[in-house]
Design a protein around this motif. Sequence first.
Motif, PDB file in Angstrom:
ATOM      1  N   GLY A  84       5.192   4.532  -4.304  1.00  0.00           N
ATOM      2  CA  GLY A  84       5.039   4.156  -2.730  1.00  0.00           C
ATOM      3  C   GLY A  84       2.660   4.792  -3.693  1.00  0.00           C
ATOM      4  N   ASP A  85       3.125   4.513  -4.971  1.00  0.00           N
ATOM      5  CA  ASP A  85       1.722   3.782  -5.572  1.00  0.00           C
ATOM      6  C   ASP A  85       1.300   2.905  -4.741  1.00  0.00           C
ATOM      7  OD1 ASP A  85       1.866   6.444  -6.307  1.00  0.00           O
ATOM      8  OD2 ASP A  85       2.009   5.837  -8.883  1.00  0.00           O
ATOM      9  N   ASP A 111       1.788  -0.326  -2.300  1.00  0.00           N
ATOM     10  CA  ASP A 111       2.208  -0.623  -1.036  1.00  0.00           C
ATOM     11  C   ASP A 111       2.317  -2.055  -0.286  1.00  0.00           C
ATOM     12  OD1 ASP A 111       3.979  -0.934   0.764  1.00  0.00           O
ATOM     13  OD2 ASP A 111       3.773   1.152   1.976  1.00  0.00           O
ATOM     14  N   LYS A 147       6.617  -3.509  -2.745  1.00  0.00           N
ATOM     15  CA  LYS A 147       6.241  -2.056  -3.986  1.00  0.00           C
ATOM     16  C   LYS A 147       5.922  -2.197  -5.531  1.00  0.00           C
ATOM     17  CE  LYS A 147       7.944   0.235  -0.476  1.00  0.00           C
ATOM     18  NZ  LYS A 147       6.422   1.110   0.362  1.00  0.00           N
ATOM     19  N   ASN A 166      -1.926  -1.375   2.025  1.00  0.00           N
ATOM     20  CA  ASN A 166      -1.622   0.020   2.960  1.00  0.00           C
ATOM     21  C   ASN A 166      -1.528   1.412   1.512  1.00  0.00           C
ATOM     22  OD1 ASN A 166      -0.393  -0.974   5.369  1.00  0.00           O
ATOM     23  ND2 ASN A 166       1.164  -0.963   4.947  1.00  0.00           N
ATOM     24  N   SER A 167      -0.899   1.252   0.201  1.00  0.00           N
ATOM     25  CA  SER A 167      -1.798   2.197  -0.764  1.00  0.00           C
ATOM     26  C   SER A 167      -2.017   1.520  -1.697  1.00  0.00           C
ATOM     27  CB  SER A 167      -0.204   2.744  -0.809  1.00  0.00           C
ATOM     28  OG  SER A 167      -0.156   3.769  -1.828  1.00  0.00           O
ATOM     29  N   LYS A 224      -2.891   3.592  -5.078  1.00  0.00           N
ATOM     30  CA  LYS A 224      -3.106   5.060  -5.939  1.00  0.00           C
ATOM     31  C   LYS A 224      -3.177   5.301  -7.187  1.00  0.00           C
ATOM     32  CE  LYS A 224      -1.001   7.263  -1.887  1.00  0.00           C
ATOM     33  NZ  LYS A 224       0.554   8.382  -1.461  1.00  0.00           N
ATOM     34  N   ASP A 231      -6.157   7.432  -3.425  1.00  0.00           N
ATOM     35  CA  ASP A 231      -6.181   5.966  -2.619  1.00  0.00           C
ATOM     36  C   ASP A 231      -7.089   5.219  -2.760  1.00  0.00           C
ATOM     37  OD1 ASP A 231      -4.289   3.917  -1.363  1.00  0.00           O
ATOM     38  OD2 ASP A 231      -3.499   5.069  -0.010  1.00  0.00           O
TER      39      ASP A 231
END
Length: 187
Positions: free
Chosen positions: A33-34, A36, A48, A79-80, A82, A88
Amino acid sequence: IPPTISNFTATNPQFQDVEVSFDSDKQLGEKSGDIDVAISGVESASLKEGDFTETGTGPYTYTATYDGNTDGEYTATLNSAKDPDGNDGASSQSDTITVDTVAPTISNVTLQNDGSDNLDLSFDSSETLSSLSITVDGPNTTDVYSFNLSDFTESGGTYTLSTIQSYNDGVGTYTAIVDSAVDSSGN
């Protein structure tokens, strides 16, 4: 402090692929999720952190390629993004591209006399052209005349020779040849 994201772009490097690239002033994390990026449009997918390669050392450049299968419009949205501490830097940066791998279809190539012994040359194209090369062979000379896109006017997909060129390579058969007809995507 979240990373600063810049130069977010989507391009079509080849075929129907979509390449997404962006810069970050900080190195991004490697946890789920870092990173996306959502791909939407004619196809939907998600890129990803494991899909991206990292180059540089500040700024860091992140690049990934989605293997598309369809011509049409693709939008990539971040979207992401991080850092390892969870800050983020994504703010829905996005870019849209149109993938076009289909070459234009050329038809109805017509070479006639305009009534004043000048070339009357026209043809139809299934797409708007960005480049064109046409030669006309005369009865005495090969490639006696050469024309490019600027020599034509376009209306409703029909291209018509707008320059005046007399038949002056002798009496006999003249043949028009569309050597190349390229659309804006390079097809």
